[in-house]
Design a protein around this motif. Sequence first.
Motif, PDB file in Angstrom:
ATOM      1  N   MET A  21       0.828  -1.207   0.000  1.00  0.00           N
ATOM      2  CA  MET A  21       0.000   0.000   0.000  1.00  0.00           C
ATOM      3  C   MET A  21       0.861   1.255   0.000  1.00  0.00           C
ATOM      4  N   GLY A  76      -7.035  -1.643   1.812  1.00  0.00           N
ATOM      5  CA  GLY A  76      -6.034  -2.676   2.013  1.00  0.00           C
ATOM      6  C   GLY A  76      -6.632  -3.940   2.600  1.00  0.00           C
ATOM      7  N   SER A  98      -9.733  -2.415  -4.511  1.00  0.00           N
ATOM      8  CA  SER A  98      -8.633  -3.034  -3.781  1.00  0.00           C
ATOM      9  C   SER A  98      -7.295  -2.561  -4.347  1.00  0.00           C
ATOM     10  N   LEU A  99      -6.247  -2.793  -3.571  1.00  0.00           N
ATOM     11  CA  LEU A  99      -4.897  -2.476  -4.058  1.00  0.00           C
ATOM     12  C   LEU A  99      -4.563  -3.212  -5.352  1.00  0.00           C
TER      13      LEU A  99
END
Length: 306
Positions: A21, A76, A98-99
């Motif tokens: 992240m 995350g 989402s990442l």
Amino acid sequence: MKINLKPGSHVHLMGICGTAMASLAGLLKDRGYKVTGSDQNVYPPMSTQLQNMGIEIMQGFKKENLNPRPDLVIVGNVISKKYEEAQALLESDIPYTSLPNAMGELVIGERHSIVVAGTHGKTTTTSLTSFIAESLGLKPGFLIGGIPKNFSVSYQLPKGDWFVIEGDEYDTAFFDKVPKFVHYRPRSVILTSIEFDHADIYRDLDHVKEAFIMLMKLIPEDGCLIYNAEDENIKSILKYTKCKNLKGYGLSKGDYQAHNVVIDGIQTRFEIHHEGRVSEVKLKMLGDYNIKNVTAAFALAHELKW
């Protein structure tokens, strides 16, 4: 999820101090987005990296973190929907993702994505592969699960056609229960090992294999797969890929083999043998695992004609 962001948009990352992240935060900031983030129990090296980038970390997962309203929230995988900030997000109409999906959509795009996967050795092998590409002037982008000594940060915005990324088999987010690497658009893959791990989400070894079978199926026919030829669990899933260019590596098995290892202090010297050719390698790392990691990165570079 398809992401549409205007230049300069505000992107907020929940769980920003995670290794990946924090790297994504840097990539987005380098692309000109306004980046904010929240986390708790923060510590180096990622908290330091974020501070050096001028990104303030909001302490705790509070609903107030979404004010002012961001244009996109990236969640995350440490975030549970029970958190106040997550509940506020779900009750709003703020777009979120989402990442891994954000990486695929906003950073990797149509570039040649090199995914380094496996239970062990991902960070080292991703670092080695990124360094080789950088040294050859390919100007790759990369995302590494740590800060390697050959670079000052864990990420780099791509200026060329290549992106190297550490492909984690852990799940993506509370709303997206698939391995992260599913979203990374793999064209080439290095697969270092498969063992039972992450007992909090995988039942047993067969369940772990199911995740890596998903990866095998994603590699295109004209892609490249470099795999540890001494790992029986890997060999058992090779049948699931349609990729035509499969090359194994190892100390005594595979198309690329490491031989004649000499350890001199903190330096290791060895030879990589491939189709009758011998290449000499020197590195300031020790151990069979690192020799195999270097051999994997070398094999990929050779197969991609770098």
